[in-house]
Design an enzyme around this catalytic site. Structure first.
Site, mmCIF file in Angstrom:
data_model
loop_
_atom_site.group_PDB
_atom_site.id
_atom_site.type_symbol
_atom_site.label_atom_id
_atom_site.label_comp_id
_atom_site.label_asym_id
_atom_site.label_seq_id
_atom_site.Cartn_x
_atom_site.Cartn_y
_atom_site.Cartn_z
ATOM 1 N N CYS A 125 0.868 -1.186 0.000
ATOM 2 C CA CYS A 125 0.000 0.000 0.000
ATOM 3 C C CYS A 125 0.900 1.229 0.000
ATOM 4 C CB CYS A 125 -0.923 0.019 1.204
ATOM 5 S SG CYS A 125 -0.069 0.122 2.758
ATOM 6 N N ASP B 130 -0.397 35.344 -24.194
ATOM 7 C CA ASP B 130 0.517 36.152 -24.974
ATOM 8 C C ASP B 130 -0.102 36.247 -26.379
ATOM 9 O OD1 ASP B 130 3.034 37.143 -26.031
ATOM 10 O OD2 ASP B 130 3.303 35.130 -26.848
HETATM 11 P P1 ADP Z 1 4.186 39.288 -27.851
HETATM 12 O O1 ADP Z 1 3.876 39.621 -26.451
HETATM 13 O O2 ADP Z 1 3.124 39.778 -28.784
HETATM 14 O O3 ADP Z 1 4.513 37.859 -28.092
HETATM 15 P P2 ADP Z 1 6.959 40.042 -27.729
HETATM 16 O O4 ADP Z 1 7.075 40.331 -26.280
HETATM 17 O O5 ADP Z 1 7.563 38.795 -28.223
HETATM 18 O O6 ADP Z 1 5.461 40.126 -28.229
HETATM 19 O O7 ADP Z 1 7.550 41.252 -28.533
HETATM 20 C C1 ADP Z 1 7.017 42.525 -28.353
HETATM 21 C C2 ADP Z 1 7.435 43.458 -29.414
HETATM 22 O O8 ADP Z 1 8.821 43.654 -29.339
HETATM 23 C C3 ADP Z 1 7.153 43.008 -30.813
HETATM 24 O O9 ADP Z 1 5.841 43.347 -31.222
HETATM 25 C C4 ADP Z 1 8.199 43.783 -31.578
HETATM 26 O O10 ADP Z 1 7.741 45.096 -31.809
HETATM 27 C C5 ADP Z 1 9.358 43.865 -30.617
HETATM 28 N N1 ADP Z 1 10.353 42.837 -30.870
HETATM 29 C C6 ADP Z 1 10.606 41.773 -30.103
HETATM 30 N N2 ADP Z 1 11.599 41.038 -30.619
HETATM 31 C C7 ADP Z 1 11.969 41.619 -31.759
HETATM 32 C C8 ADP Z 1 12.929 41.342 -32.766
HETATM 33 N N3 ADP Z 1 13.714 40.273 -32.706
HETATM 34 N N4 ADP Z 1 13.025 42.171 -33.805
HETATM 35 C C9 ADP Z 1 12.228 43.252 -33.879
HETATM 36 N N5 ADP Z 1 11.316 43.563 -32.986
HETATM 37 C C10 ADP Z 1 11.167 42.781 -31.931
HETATM 38 MG MG MG Z 2 5.284 36.052 -27.845
#
Ligand code: ADP
Ligand code: MG
Length: 766
Positions: A29, A449
């Site tokens: 058990c 997200d």
């Molecule tokens: P979400 O919350 O929509 O998943 P993220 O937190 O991943 O978005 O990213 C937020 C924002 O940051 C994106 O909408 C973009 O504007 C910018 N961003 C993030 N990573 C990149 C990247 N590698 N190149 C260009 N912009 C980026």
């Molecule tokens: Mg994201």
């Protein structure tokens, strides 16, 4: 120097630490599981240990330098169990089932005549008793049959009880042994109190009743209970190893210019493995040559046949239905995605919920408390019963011992949880910790997200505007900066540049730095560039002219995600992306709301595109422009409001929020990262598994509570009844066996309830 020393020490520690799983046989058990767990935990060199009764396994993390496997096995064997390196629990359990089945059969054969002799206890049934031959009631025959059941068939109970008492930890077998032995010895007293004549005296059903059947019936009933329970566990195990049939033992590898057949785990990284049609792929790798169609629904949730050609990734355990592939190996054995997922599933199943931990504590005290209660019962009868109530006193004390059922308590949670986590795997949800199922059932807020979670994460370039350079130049600079990025935005840019083969320049790139939730900063040909959102620009104090802001606002309002490209301090262009909403999103959010869960969206993107997605899927609460750490703050804020929050996000830039939520569910857009982040991983892109999981976890918790409640009510009703003398010992034993069977059956009913939930949720099962 000192730093180096510490690093080495840490490295040594990591190297010395090893996880192993042992199969354990002979547990009766969950108190046994607790006993093994406590004993192993006290051993020098054992870092962590978890023993599961329903799964019959002990998982140990040990320091290899201090303790070896033999030491662990010996320790477990000293406690009275058998242990060996875990290969397949199913096979061990089948063996155990065969042995137990034989014991049960013998026990039934020897107990049956004793059951017939029970007719003498009920005057109403005396006419039937008169039809049976007299010798059936002969004390010598009853004694003989009961002795066989007690000491031959029942000997394992004694062994187990002996080991338990030696370790000062009582299990159910202790109750069974004390109860049945006392009943057995008491009948001896009845037979022999007038000398040896009692053994051969003329006997008929009218003679004084003996209680030999009590001990035999109880032993048989307990064996039957165990048999049923073992069958349930076995079913569970078989359902549990959904990935086990997918492994390939041998495969063909190119070595020294020829094809050799070798065991799969000997394949080295980089070697070329040949796979013919209608075979499971043996290793993780990249297609080196050939074309094929592969079914990989189990790992990616993608239905149907997926075409694979040179450069594509393939995974061990997926099925190659057509074509022929030569695969360059990137991972084998424990390193394959399949095995890592399996390990995570197991890890989830060996962990315990809070509820279970509390129950474990109760179980430890349960058996000694029952023994004490039984003594008190006897004493009370002797003190306050009528004269000559020794007989009733003993019977009542025995009934108390036999009716108490720690098993019902101990089985309540583990079976239900194991059923739930294996069902969730079928929906692509890997639970890394059993406590998560408990947490999930309490969830009343969920945060999604946006990019890659609510949306498909396959962004398409919808707009490119170069201000000082051509579209091609702008994109190739952006692609250069995003070279090592995994964000969907980066992928979209790289895909576009790669597809049109627009890279005409050779760049000198340096000091690339990416800012989570903002974008990327770096130097190309000694000029500074930025690609990202307004937050990135603010961080570097870059002002935008009004006409650019107006242009961007227009695009935002169309629902596009916009990023800015900056050279030195000047904006040189805008890039816009659009992304489709996941098909399953709207329905899933609707389902969540029906479950009374508040749904929010948290995104790093601008408000306008966030709103357009939110309205498409039916979310009313939006938080936009959030950095990864602000998403974590949002978790805390919601928790502060008294909500229990789940976060669904991608494995890499949502990792802080996933960790801070009550339940973090990582989407496997990038499977690697998702396996590490959060408390659960969603392997498949469909969101419908999430409301289903919440519904299932609530059902599981309700089921566990029902079982615990049942065990509690059972014990608190039956114990007084037994103590007051209303239960014969054999009835008590049967009731005890029945109660644990009831718990197992109720847990198994979860399967049926889950089937119904799947129909309601419309979720699709692979
Ligand atoms: P979400 O919350 O929509 O998943 P993220 O937190 O991943 O978005 O990213 C937020 C924002 O940051 C994106 O909408 C973009 O504007 C910018 N961003 C993030 N990573 C990149 C990247 N590698 N190149 C260009 N912009 C980026
Ligand atoms: Mg994201």
């Amino acid at each position: 120097m000192i730093g180096g020393f510490f690093m080495n020490a840490r490295l040594d520690e990591q190297l010395a630490s090893e996880e192993i799983t042992l199969s354990v046989q002979g547990m009766s058990c969950s108190a046994c599981a607790t006993r093994i767990e406590r004993t192993l935990a006290r051993m020098n060199g054992v870092e962590e240990v978890a023993v599961s009764y329903p799964l019959r396994t002990a998982w140990v993390r040990r320091n290899q330098a201090i303790i070896d496997i033999v030491g662990l096995v010996e320790k477990i064997e000293k406690l009275g169990f058998k242990a060996h390196i875990h290969q397949s629990t199913v096979e061990d359990m089948l063996l155990e089932k065969r042995l137990l089945g034989k014991r049960l059969l013998w026990a039934c054969m020897f107990t049956f005549p004793l059951i017939l002799s029970m007719l003498q206890h009920f005057s109403l049934l005396h006419p039937f008793a008169a039809m049976l031959p007299h010798w059936l009631f002969a004390p010598w025959l009853q004694l003989l049959l009961a002795t066989v059941v007690q000491f031959i068939i029942g000997i394992p109970f004694y062994i187990s009880a002996f080991h338990a008492i030696r370790e000062k930890l009582a299990n159910m077998d202790v109750l069974v042994v004390i109860g049945t032995t006392s009943a057995y010895l008491y009948s001896h007293y009845e037979v022999f109190r007038n000398g040896l004549d009692g053994l051969i005296r003329y006997s008929s059903y009218r003679d004084v009743a003996l209680y030999f059947e009590s001990s035999a019936v109880v032993i048989t009933a307990v064996l039957l209970g165990k048999y049923i329970e073992l069958n349930a566990s076995l079913k569970l195990q078989q359902g549990h190893e959904p990935f086990s049939q997918l492994e390939v033992d041998h495969c063909f590898v190119e070595r020294e210019g020829e094809l050799q057949k070798i065991p799969t785990h000997f394949v080295k990284i980089g070697e070329l493995v040949h796979v013919e049609k209608q075979q499971y792929i043996p290793v993780d790798g990249i297609v080196h040559d050939g074309e094929a169609y592969v079914e990989e629904a189990l790992l990616t949730g993608e239905q149907g046949l997926i075409s694979k050609s040179i450069g594509d990734r393939v995974w061990a355990g997926t099925y190659q239905s057509q074509g022929k592939l030569i695969i360059q190996t990137t991972a084998t054995g424990h390193q394959t995605m399949l095995n890592r997922i399996r390990e995570l599933v197991k890890q989830g199943q060996r962990s315990k919920t809070n509820l279970q931990r509390q129950v474990d504590k109760v179980i430890r005290w349960f058996v000694p408390a029952i023994i004490a209660f039984s003594f008190v019962t006897l004493l009370c009868w002797l003190l306050w019963g009528e004269a000559g109530s020794l007989f009733e006193g003993v019977l009542s004390a025995l009934a108390v011992l036999l009716v108490a059922c720690p098993c019902a308590l101990g089985l309540a949670a583990p079976i239900s949880l194991a059923i739930t986590s294996s069902r969730l795997v079928k929906h692509g949800l890997i639970v890394k910790d059993a406590g998560t199922i408990e947490e999930l059932s309490h969830i009343n807020a969920i945060v999604f997200d946006k990019t890659g979670t609510l949306t498909q994460g396959r962004l398409t370039l919808s707009y490119v505007k170069g201000l000082t350079m051509t579209r091609t130049q702008l994109l190739s600079i952006a692609a250069e900066l995003e070279k090592n990025e995994e964000h969907p935005i980066a992928k979209a840019i790289k895909d576009e540049v790669g597809a049109n083969n627009q890279r005409e320049h050779q760049y000198e790139v340096r000091d690339i730095h990416s800012f989570a939730g903002k974008g990327v900063h770096g130097y190309i040909n000694n000029q500074r560039y930025l690609v990202g959102n307004i937050k990135l620009l603010e961080q570097f104090n870059i002002q935008l002219p009004k006409y650019i802001i107006d242009e961007a606002t227009k695009r935002y309002e169309c629902g596009e995600t916009i990023i800015y490209c900056v050279q030195e301090n000047r904006c040189i262009g805008l890039i816009g992306f659009s992304d489709g909403v996941k098909e399953s999103a709207k329905h899933s959010i609707n389902q969540l709301e029906q479950l009374q869960v508040k749904v929010l969206m948290a995104t790093g993107d601008h408000l306008a595109p966030a709103q357009s997605i939110a309205s498409a899927v039916g979310i009313n609460h939006i938080r936009s422009n959030l950095l990864p750490e602000q998403k974590l703050e949002l978790m805390k804020e919601l928790q502060h409001e008294g909500l229990s929050v789940a976060m669904v996000g991608d494995g890499w830039n949502d990792a802080p929020a996933l960790a801070g939520a009550n339940v973090g569910i990582a989407m496997s857009n990038s499977t690697e990262a998702a396996l590490h982040a959060g408390h659960m991983t969603l392997l498949y892109p469909q969101l419908s598994s999430i409301p289903l999981a919440i519904r299932m976890s609530r059902m599981a918790l309700r089921n566990i509570k029902q079982n615990l409640g049942f065990a509690l009510i059972y014990n608190s009703i039956m114990l007084p009844i037994a103590a007051l003398g209303f239960l014969q010992p054999w009835m008590a034993g049967v009731a005890m066996a029945l109660s644990s069977v009831c718990v197992v059956f109720n847990a198994l009913l979860l399967h049926v309830r889950f089937n119904k939930a799947e129909m309601v949720g419309g979720a699709h099962v692979t």
